[in-house]
Design a protein around this motif. Structure first.
Motif, mmCIF file in Angstrom:
data_model
loop_
_atom_site.group_PDB
_atom_site.id
_atom_site.type_symbol
_atom_site.label_atom_id
_atom_site.label_comp_id
_atom_site.label_asym_id
_atom_site.label_seq_id
_atom_site.Cartn_x
_atom_site.Cartn_y
_atom_site.Cartn_z
ATOM 1 N N ALA A 158 39.260 29.473 46.729
ATOM 2 C CA ALA A 158 38.142 29.938 46.454
ATOM 3 C C ALA A 158 39.113 31.572 47.154
ATOM 4 N N ILE A 159 39.751 31.209 47.752
ATOM 5 C CA ILE A 159 40.916 32.588 47.832
ATOM 6 C C ILE A 159 41.285 33.223 46.951
ATOM 7 N N LEU A 160 42.389 32.275 46.414
ATOM 8 C CA LEU A 160 43.243 32.208 45.256
ATOM 9 C C LEU A 160 42.410 32.926 44.055
ATOM 10 N N ALA A 161 41.454 32.229 44.048
ATOM 11 C CA ALA A 161 40.641 32.017 42.860
ATOM 12 C C ALA A 161 39.906 34.199 43.103
ATOM 13 N N ASP A 162 39.456 34.265 43.744
ATOM 14 C CA ASP A 162 39.131 35.769 44.194
ATOM 15 C C ASP A 162 40.561 36.353 44.088
ATOM 16 N N THR A 203 43.873 39.590 37.470
ATOM 17 C CA THR A 203 44.232 39.368 36.220
ATOM 18 C C THR A 203 42.340 41.042 36.251
ATOM 19 N N ARG A 204 42.282 41.278 36.493
ATOM 20 C CA ARG A 204 40.533 42.539 36.636
ATOM 21 C C ARG A 204 39.895 41.798 35.621
ATOM 22 N N GLY A 205 39.332 40.467 36.107
ATOM 23 C CA GLY A 205 38.131 39.324 36.043
ATOM 24 C C GLY A 205 38.113 38.984 34.821
ATOM 25 N N GLN A 249 35.488 30.701 36.876
ATOM 26 C CA GLN A 249 36.080 29.438 36.011
ATOM 27 C C GLN A 249 37.416 29.058 36.317
ATOM 28 N N VAL A 250 38.028 29.947 37.645
ATOM 29 C CA VAL A 250 39.553 29.238 38.005
ATOM 30 C C VAL A 250 38.542 28.132 38.785
ATOM 31 N N ILE A 251 38.208 28.033 39.849
ATOM 32 C CA ILE A 251 37.892 26.753 40.428
ATOM 33 C C ILE A 251 36.823 25.767 40.372
ATOM 34 N N VAL A 265 45.861 25.730 31.393
ATOM 35 C CA VAL A 265 44.816 24.863 30.248
ATOM 36 C C VAL A 265 43.892 26.513 30.329
ATOM 37 N N LYS A 266 43.404 27.075 31.167
ATOM 38 C CA LYS A 266 42.350 28.167 31.588
ATOM 39 C C LYS A 266 43.501 29.574 31.058
#
Lengths: 102, 229, 509
Positions: free
Chosen positions: C102-106, C112-114, C120-122, C226-227
């Motif tokens: 979760a921290i990494l995704a934030d 990446t400016r959203g 999506q990352v999670i 992939v994302k």
């Protein structure tokens, strides 16, 4: 000579299945397998001063007196325990035994 | 049984703190043992608050060594000194008479170790009770053993024999078992087997097996009937 | 104190070395800490020891039994479909709840400016982990070669990483570190052991029990790549994340970190509680006594983890940042490298999952692969990765892929020769090494160093550290595997020769 014996077999990892199968074919009703490690006399070998023990399996089979010899010798033969390095088999005389299925 | 190979052997079992097992084996090699097998075991503490907090399982090593009969007493005494078995909480060592041995060819006993035959037989009235129970029943079984006044026991994780009738991905299934080892006087050993076999309904298939072996010699029991481990 | 005493002894030996190292740096006046920092660090060390001991106890009582039971229950259904679906769901579930992810995704969303949203990352990472855990199950049951699956997954990684921007590599490899958190690793190790248990007696070694954590890490990388391929980026903004000013407060700081860690600890234990509930509604439910034991274990796990993380974040992390910054500020490059080497070597000993992994290895191989050896090689590997990280900070031209690519080529070559058991152990330890201690203390040290070095980018250089820490153990442990193989072979020969000699002697007499 007591009425029951426990056969203890110590073999290399992966052989327990075979031991159980032989015991089963010769009339033993079941057994118990214990994972363990073994160190022999001159086998001590090290890596960075740390001993590497070999993986073994200890199998315990309880048999009535009239079956012990047959099971023990069958296992001895099938796993060639007389050949060096293949394993070890011993029997203990038991006093009280409960729960052995006939 | 008229087997030609009546073995002049004893099986020595040593229960010590986890990690000491290898030391026990290498020490024993200088005292007549050919090597040993080390099994991960767990001691069971009896204090109530430890049990309530589930802190009662203490890691141990169980060492099995096959030695010639004439070395047995000497080795036990040497181990007793080496491991300070007289003190509390150090460990226990005992020997069981072995009736037959096959496959000893691979054992090489150090010929330089000479062992005098033992002076006289010690009159030991102890039995090693081995209870092989379902893993699920272990905690209850240890409780039952304690209820007889015995100190509980040391247990090892094991697998029950293959159930050929039930295949899992073409493999026979093994059930998880525990082997509980308890050292007790003859009378107590009898009581333990009685109590346990009733409790476990041992005559029904799959519920386990209990057997007792007379102990030849034992080291590490502080007072009469009291185990230090 | 029974079992707790035992753990305290073990853990003290693991936490003391790094504590002493920082104290030596403090007292030799190389990196003097302020009094408040020193007190926080020492309280932190005490928290670390007690928390880690409690956590490991909880793993033994709670996390490991649940993992083993779920693997075993799935396999016992004897239906491949159920086993695979179960593997996918377990992998997904445990990753979604991972607080580090979760921290990494934030952070990724911010940088990446959203373009890549938090969820999506999670989701992509979790699905990636789920799929690879599923393959790990398939491998155990169908007896596929781990080597083959690893070649395929890393081939996919290589292919995908060509199509994403360079800076994205660091995110992807960091995701592999973030998903293998303190709770995830013990659970997955136990899951693999429980799943492979049914055929343990036909095997010559414990190869089937290891490799799942390693594959899960690869799954996380694949998921994020992939994302990355599916999205299009304009530019990354290396906005500096605002660091909170700590000052001289001690107790309020610990309290704040405690509350934060409590939330994260509860979150990461949630999946295990859910799995336990699911087990209890199936036919193979556990007895009440076992449930109580496991529940107490999970409580230990959670409190232990919370105490540990509080100590790390409030005590170790600020100290690490300070030490890194001061060493870099002195202007001697070699000093930073030497200090990095020792910090890497000693910090890894205090990593929670390292204790779990090395213990499982020793148990499953019945001592054939001793814990000490694994620790020595793991330590060596991690210390080299920190040295590489320091070099990267000092040399602006050195890009992450300049190190990753040749090293992964070496790793793939080694994988060809390493025995299957050690492939599993090596890839698992890669995931294990990048745990909470690395993600906080070592990362803080690297960030501190980067902040005092001209031309270094605090955020991007920081991201690469985890990727390197996760990589070098693969080399070190596979080398151990090769050494072990040679040793065992030589032993076999020696034994046979000795026995043959003994035999001929007997015949002549």
């Amino acid at each position: 000579m007591n009425a029951f014996q426990a056969i203890l077999i110590i073999v290399g990892r992966g052989s327990a299945d075979r031991v159980m199968q032989i015991a089963h074919e010769n009339g033993a009703k079941g057994g118990t397998i214990v994972p363990c490690r073994g160190t022999g006399h001159h086998d001590s070998h090290e890596l960075l001063y740390t001993a590497l023990d070999s993986e073994r399996e200890l199998i315990v089979i309880v048999t009535p007196g009239d079956l012990t010899k047959q099971v023990a010798y069958a296992i001895n033969e099938a796993l060639a325990l007389d050949e060096p390095g293949n394993g070890l088999l011993m029997t203990l005389e038991l006093d009280e035994v409960k729960g052995l299925l006939m | 049984m008229d087997t030609p190979e009546i073995a002049p052997f004893s099986l020595i079992a040593v229960i010590v703190q986890r990690g000491i097992g290898s030391k026990v084996v290498s020490f024993s090699k200088d005292h007549g043992s050919s090597g040993g097998t080390i099994i991960h075991a767990y001691g069971t503490a009896s204090r109530r608050w430890l049990k309530a907090l589930r802190l009662d399982n203490i890691s141990r090593d169980l060492v099995l060594m096959l030695v010639r009969d004439n070395c047995e007493e000497k080795l036990l005494d040497a181990l007793s000194d080496y491991l300070h078995l007289g003190d509390s909480n150090t460990g226990i060592a005992f020997s069981l008479p072995v009736s037959h041995v096959l496959g000893t060819k691979k054992l090489s006993f150090d010929t330089e170790v000479t062992c005098a035959p033992p002076d006289a037989d010690e009159a030991v009235d102890y039995y090693a009770v081995f209870s092989i129970v379902r893993d699920l029943d272990r905690e209850d079984a240890v409780e039952k053993i304690r209820s007889t006044g015995a100190p509980g026991g040391t247990y090892i994780d094991a697998f029950g024999s293959a159930d050929m009738s039930r295949l899992i991905f073409n493999m026979p299934s093994f059930s998880e078992k525990s082997i509980i080892v308890t050292i007790a006087s003859h009378a107590k050993a009898r009581e333990i087997t009685e109590v346990l076999s009733r409790f476990l309904k041992i005559d029904e298939p799959g519920n386990g097996i209990i057997f007792a072996v007379p102990v030849h010699r034992v080291r590490g029991i502080a007072k009469e009937g009291e185990l230090v481990i | 104190m029974g079992a707790l005493n035992e753990k305290l002894k073990e853990v003290t030996m693991a936490v003391l070395p790094v504590t002493v190292l920082v104290l030596i740096l403090h007292f030799t006046a190389l990196t003097p800490l302020t009094n408040a920092e020193l007190i926080r660090f020492l309280i932190g060390a005490a928290f670390l020891i007690f928390g880690l001991a409690l956590f490991l106890l909880g793993v033994d009582l709670g996390a490991t039994p649940i993992g083993k039971a779920s693997g075993y229950i799935l396999v016992r259904t004897n239906k491949l479909g159920i086993v695979l679906a179960g593997g996918f769901i377990l992998g997904l579930l445990i990753t979604v709840a991972e607080p580090d992810l979760a921290i990494l995704a934030d952070q990724i969303a911010l940088i990446t400016r959203g373009v890549l949203g938090r969820w999506q990352v999670i989701i992509f990472v979790s699905v990636g982990v789920g799929l690879l855990v599923m393959f790990a199950f398939l491998r155990i049951i169908k007896r596929l070669s781990l080597r083959l699956i690893i070649y395929i997954s890393y081939g996919i990684i290589l292919l995908l990483s060509i199509f994403v921007p360079q800076a994205f590599h660091a995110f992807a490899f960091d995701a592999s570190g973030a998903t293998t958190g303190a709770i995830t690793v013990p659970f997955m190790l136990a899951l693999a052991i429980g799943t492979s248990r049914y055929r343990a007696h036909q095997e010559k070694d414990a190869a089937a029990s290891f490799g799942m954590v390693g594959l899960a890490s690869a799954g996380a990388i694949i998921g994020l790549l992939v994302k990355g391929v599916l999205s299009s980026f304009a530019d990354f903004s290396a906005e500096h994340i605002v660091e909170t000013v700590v000052g001289d407060q001690i107790l309020p700081f610990f309290w704040r970190e405690f509350l934060h860690s409590a939330y994260e600890g509860a979150l990461s234990l949630m999946p295990l509680a859910v799995v336990l509930l699911i087990i209890q509604v199936t036919k193979s439910r556990l007895r009440m006594r076992a449930v109580i034991r496991v529940a107490i274990g999970l409580a230990y796990c959670m409190f232990g983890l919370v105490i540990f993380m509080t100590g790390v974040k409030a005590g170790f992390m600020p100290a690490g940042q300070k030490v890194g910054g001061m060493l870099a500020g002195m202007g001697y490059d070699w000093l930073l490298i030497v200090a990095g080497f020792f910090i890497g070597m000693l910090t890894i000993l205090a990593e929670p999952a390292v204790h779990v992994l090395t213990k499982q290895i020793e148990l499953e191989t019945a001592g054939n692969v001793p814990r000490r050896l694994v620790l020595i090689f793991l330590s060596a590997g991690v210390s080299i990765s920190i040295v590489l990280s320091m070099l990267r900070i000092m040399i602006p031209g050195l890009k992450l892929w300049h190190i990753l690519l040749p090293c992964y080529v070496i790793i793939m070559i080694l994988t060809h020769f390493t025995p299957e058991l050690f492939i599993g152990i090596a890839y698992d330890s890669g995931g294990v090494a990048s745990g909470p201690m690395t993600a906080t203390f070592i990362l803080a040290f690297a960030k501190g160093a980067a902040s005092q070095t001209d031309g270094a980018d605090v955020i991007l250089d920081g991201f690469g550290v985890i990727a390197l820490v996760a990589m070098t153990p693969l080399i070190a442990l596979q080398l151990l595997g090769l050494l072990h193989k040679v040793r065992m072979r030589r032993l076999e020969k020696k034994q046979l020769a000795r026995l043959a000699a003994a035999d001929s002697e007997k015949e002549t007499t």
